[in-house]
Scaffold this motif. Structure first.
Motif, PDB file in Angstrom:
ATOM      1  N   HIS A 266       0.838  -1.201   0.000  1.00 49.94           N
ATOM      2  CA  HIS A 266       0.000   0.000   0.000  1.00 49.94           C
ATOM      3  C   HIS A 266       0.879   1.259   0.000  1.00 49.94           C
ATOM      4  O   HIS A 266       0.543   2.271  -0.610  1.00 49.94           O
ATOM      5  N   LYS A 267       2.038   1.174   0.670  1.00 51.77           N
ATOM      6  CA  LYS A 267       2.912   2.350   0.783  1.00 51.77           C
ATOM      7  C   LYS A 267       3.837   2.474  -0.415  1.00 51.77           C
ATOM      8  O   LYS A 267       4.110   3.548  -0.911  1.00 51.77           O
ATOM      9  N   GLU A 268       4.388   1.338  -0.845  1.00 54.50           N
ATOM     10  CA  GLU A 268       5.305   1.389  -1.992  1.00 54.50           C
ATOM     11  C   GLU A 268       5.268   0.034  -2.681  1.00 54.50           C
ATOM     12  O   GLU A 268       5.093  -1.000  -2.010  1.00 54.50           O
ATOM     13  N   ASN A 269       5.429   0.026  -4.014  1.00 51.02           N
ATOM     14  CA  ASN A 269       5.334  -1.242  -4.744  1.00 51.02           C
ATOM     15  C   ASN A 269       6.331  -2.252  -4.194  1.00 51.02           C
ATOM     16  O   ASN A 269       7.506  -1.933  -3.995  1.00 51.02           O
ATOM     17  N   LEU A 270       5.856  -3.468  -3.976  1.00 55.46           N
ATOM     18  CA  LEU A 270       6.746  -4.497  -3.423  1.00 55.46           C
ATOM     19  C   LEU A 270       7.846  -4.851  -4.408  1.00 55.46           C
ATOM     20  O   LEU A 270       7.590  -4.985  -5.611  1.00 55.46           O
ATOM     21  N   THR A 271       9.048  -4.995  -3.871  1.00 57.07           N
ATOM     22  CA  THR A 271      10.157  -5.559  -4.648  1.00 57.07           C
ATOM     23  C   THR A 271      10.680  -6.744  -3.843  1.00 57.07           C
ATOM     24  O   THR A 271      10.359  -6.876  -2.649  1.00 57.07           O
ATOM     25  N   SER A 272      11.510  -7.550  -4.467  1.00 59.85           N
ATOM     26  CA  SER A 272      12.074  -8.691  -3.731  1.00 59.85           C
ATOM     27  C   SER A 272      12.875  -8.199  -2.531  1.00 59.85           C
ATOM     28  O   SER A 272      12.815  -8.781  -1.448  1.00 59.85           O
ATOM     29  N   GLU A 273      13.631  -7.112  -2.729  1.00 58.16           N
ATOM     30  CA  GLU A 273      14.475  -6.628  -1.626  1.00 58.16           C
ATOM     31  C   GLU A 273      13.635  -6.110  -0.464  1.00 58.16           C
ATOM     32  O   GLU A 273      13.938  -6.370   0.702  1.00 58.16           O
ATOM     33  N   LEU A 274      12.557  -5.367  -0.798  1.00 58.38           N
ATOM     34  CA  LEU A 274      11.687  -4.863   0.276  1.00 58.38           C
ATOM     35  C   LEU A 274      11.048  -6.045   1.018  1.00 58.38           C
ATOM     36  O   LEU A 274      11.028  -6.089   2.256  1.00 58.38           O
ATOM     37  N   ALA A 275      10.556  -7.022   0.260  1.00 62.02           N
ATOM     38  CA  ALA A 275       9.924  -8.189   0.900  1.00 62.02           C
ATOM     39  C   ALA A 275      10.938  -8.921   1.772  1.00 62.02           C
ATOM     40  O   ALA A 275      10.640  -9.327   2.896  1.00 62.02           O
ATOM     41  N   ARG A 276      12.173  -9.067   1.265  1.00 64.77           N
ATOM     42  CA  ARG A 276      13.196  -9.779   2.040  1.00 64.77           C
ATOM     43  C   ARG A 276      13.464  -9.059   3.368  1.00 64.77           C
ATOM     44  O   ARG A 276      13.570  -9.667   4.422  1.00 64.77           O
ATOM     45  N   THR A 277      13.570  -7.723   3.289  1.00 66.51           N
ATOM     46  CA  THR A 277      13.848  -6.952   4.509  1.00 66.51           C
ATOM     47  C   THR A 277      12.719  -7.135   5.519  1.00 66.51           C
ATOM     48  O   THR A 277      12.958  -7.384   6.709  1.00 66.51           O
ATOM     49  N   LEU A 278      11.476  -7.042   5.042  1.00 66.20           N
ATOM     50  CA  LEU A 278      10.335  -7.163   5.964  1.00 66.20           C
ATOM     51  C   LEU A 278      10.272  -8.565   6.576  1.00 66.20           C
ATOM     52  O   LEU A 278      10.045  -8.730   7.777  1.00 66.20           O
ATOM     53  N   ILE A 279      10.483  -9.582   5.729  1.00 66.07           N
ATOM     54  CA  ILE A 279      10.389 -10.970   6.210  1.00 66.07           C
ATOM     55  C   ILE A 279      11.517 -11.247   7.203  1.00 66.07           C
ATOM     56  O   ILE A 279      11.320 -11.866   8.248  1.00 66.07           O
ATOM     57  N   SER A 280      12.699 -10.752   6.864  1.00 68.93           N
ATOM     58  CA  SER A 280      13.851 -11.000   7.720  1.00 68.93           C
ATOM     59  C   SER A 280      13.673 -10.323   9.092  1.00 68.93           C
ATOM     60  O   SER A 280      13.959 -10.924  10.134  1.00 68.93           O
ATOM     61  N   ARG A 281      13.152  -9.094   9.092  1.00 74.62           N
ATOM     62  CA  ARG A 281      12.891  -8.413  10.384  1.00 74.62           C
ATOM     63  C   ARG A 281      11.860  -9.189  11.194  1.00 74.62           C
ATOM     64  O   ARG A 281      11.989  -9.362  12.402  1.00 74.62           O
ATOM     65  N   TYR A 282      10.826  -9.653  10.513  1.00 70.93           N
ATOM     66  CA  TYR A 282       9.772 -10.416  11.189  1.00 70.93           C
ATOM     67  C   TYR A 282      10.370 -11.689  11.806  1.00 70.93           C
ATOM     68  O   TYR A 282      10.115 -12.028  12.957  1.00 70.93           O
ATOM     69  N   ARG A 283      11.211 -12.389  11.007  1.00 69.80           N
ATOM     70  CA  ARG A 283      11.792 -13.649  11.491  1.00 69.80           C
ATOM     71  C   ARG A 283      12.695 -13.391  12.699  1.00 69.80           C
ATOM     72  O   ARG A 283      12.690 -14.139  13.667  1.00 69.80           O
TER      73      ARG A 283
END
Ligand SMILES: Cc1cc2nc3c(=O)[nH]c(=O)nc-3n(C[C@H](O)[C@H](O)[C@H](O)COP(=O)(O)OP(=O)(O)OC[C@H]3O[C@@H](n4cnc5c(N)ncnc54)[C@H](O)[C@@H]3O)c2cc1C
Length: 395
Positions: free
Chosen positions: A294-311
């Motif tokens: 919703h804030k910015e188009n997803l990229t692999s790098e953005l998804a990786r950062t979010l998933i990694s922080r969550y993990r």
């Protein structure tokens, strides 16, 4: 020459986590150019996924409703010393209904019966040679082994049975450990789907992944006979081996995850450390990615950062669960492991709910290990070091 096709988002693997993310992204962003690619003919494989209502937020519970095939207001547990009904809602999703609902909603955003043979953060290659590109590629291909996670296993076989007479169970029995113990902690898990239909799992918390399908089938049929449930026919079979994390080196695991497409689901070690269940994590990751887009188009790098922080957040808060797992697998005699769970089920409903939701409070943590431990004290103390377990595993 093969002309590459372009999408906004590609998700590889239409199992639980991949299909949920695709489904919710398309719901929120109908114009998104998304492709979900699944190797099998149908999404979801052959599973029945269950969860406690208290594992989810009210919003997650609400949007999951179309996928649910059965819900119960309570469940039972049975051990040699206690039998108990716990008043917490429990619900089931079958992979067959999961496919029907999600495939209808996603339409031609799904490509089934298609194996992906190469995955990078920007593109994928199908086994027919086609190449698809996207700024965001997500890998949801299911469990993979990592040398940086020391594991025990929850393994099981299930039979869905049609009975010739009604069984009289109203709620699921999620653990019946009054059965003979063998190959670690053994329990039967029974879901009543209709007055004459039961899904019964013979389950083991074991050090070994292997099991004999025939032996477990016989045991389920014996259990059924023992309860006077007359089997008219066996409708279906399910089986699985789930990872139970005893110890791990998250820094090294994150290095493994730092190239290629970001991984979700079991592939990203996003599951409850003690049950191996991944539905609640899959929903939290789904919400995280949906909100981020919703804030910015997803990229692999953005998804990786979010998933990694969550993990990393989950990993820290789950260190206590890994300790309990080590006690279960390493401190207890395999055939006495059931005593740890028996003691656990004597606690109040709130603590049990928080345990399954992986949201224990500091006082809960103390209460679980306080008092006379159901395992030898010295063996329990030896379990405290995660590094020790990991070193033994690496050898
Ligand atoms: C029988 C069983 C029952 C379970 N019950 C529960 C439960 O009650 N509650 C719960 O929370 N968890 C449960 N789990 C644990 C866990 O939640 C599930 O294993 C869940 O399906 C994992 O989701 P996933 O998306 O990581 O992997 P999967 O659901 O396994 O999905 C991976 C998908 O990727 C596809 N794939 C793999 N390779 C390729 C490729 N090269 N190209 C294209 N597609 C590919 C596979 O075909 C598969 O559909 C259960 C597991 C099993 C095995």
């Amino acid at each position: 020459m093969t002309v590459a096709k372009n999408f906004d988002i590609i998700i590889v693997g239409g199992g639980l986590s991949g299909a949920l993310v695709a489904w919710r992204l398309k719901y929120h962003y109908p114009n998104l150019s998304l492709k979900l690619i699944e190797r099998d003919k149908r999404l979801g494989g052959n599973h029945t996924w269950c969860f406690f209502d208290t594992d989810l937020t009210p919003n997650q519970r609400h949007y999951l409703t179309p996928l649910i095939i059965k819900q119960w207001p309570a469940y039972a547990v049975r051990f040699p010393e206690i039998s108990r009904i716990i008043h917490t809602g429990y619900a089931a999703i079958s992979s067959s209904h999961f496919h029907d609902v999600i495939a209808k909603d996603l339409g031609d955003a799904i490509l089934t019966d298609t194996k992906v043979i190469e995955v990078t953060g920007q593109s994928i290659k199908l086994d027919d040679g086609r190449i698809f590109n996207a700024p965001c590629v997500i890998d949801a291909r299911g469990a993979t082994l990592s040398p940086n996670l020391a594991l025990g296993y929850q393994k099981f076989l299930a039979l869905e049975l049609e009975l010739s007479t009604p069984h009289s169970l109203s709620d699921p029995i999620i653990m019946d450990a009054t059965v003979s113990q063998d190959d670690g902690y053994r329990f039967l898990y029974t879901l009543p789907f209709s007055p004459t239909r039961l899904l019964i799992y013979d389950t083991y918390y074991s050090d070994q992944q292997a099991f004999s399908v025939e032996k477990l089938k016989d045991r389920i049929l014996d259990y059924s006979n023992h309860h006077g449930w007359k089997v008219a026919s066996i409708l279906r079979e399910e089986q699985g081996v789930l990872p139970i994390i005893l110890a791990g080196d998250l820094k090294k695991f994150e290095v493994e995850q730092s190239s290629g497409a970001p991984k979700i689901g079991l592939a990203g070690a996003l599951f409850h450390p003690t049950t191996g269940y991944s539905l609640p994590d899959a929903l939290r990751i789904t919400d995280l990615l949906t909100q981020a887009h919703h804030k910015e188009n997803l990229t692999s790098e953005l998804a990786r950062t979010l998933i990694s922080r969550y993990r990393q957040r989950s990993w820290r808060s789950q260190s206590y669960f890994r300790l309990l797992n080590r006690m279960l697998f390493q401190a207890g005699e395999p055939l006495a492991r059931y005593k740890i769970l028996e003691r656990f089920y004597k606690f109040d409903t709130g603590l049990i709910q928080r345990f399954y939701a992986a949201k224990l409070k500091p006082l809960d943590r103390l209460r679980i290990v306080f008092g006379k431990p159901p395992v030898p004290l010295l063996a329990a103390i030896r379990c405290f070091s995660e590094t020790r377990t990991l070193r033994r595993w690496e050898k």
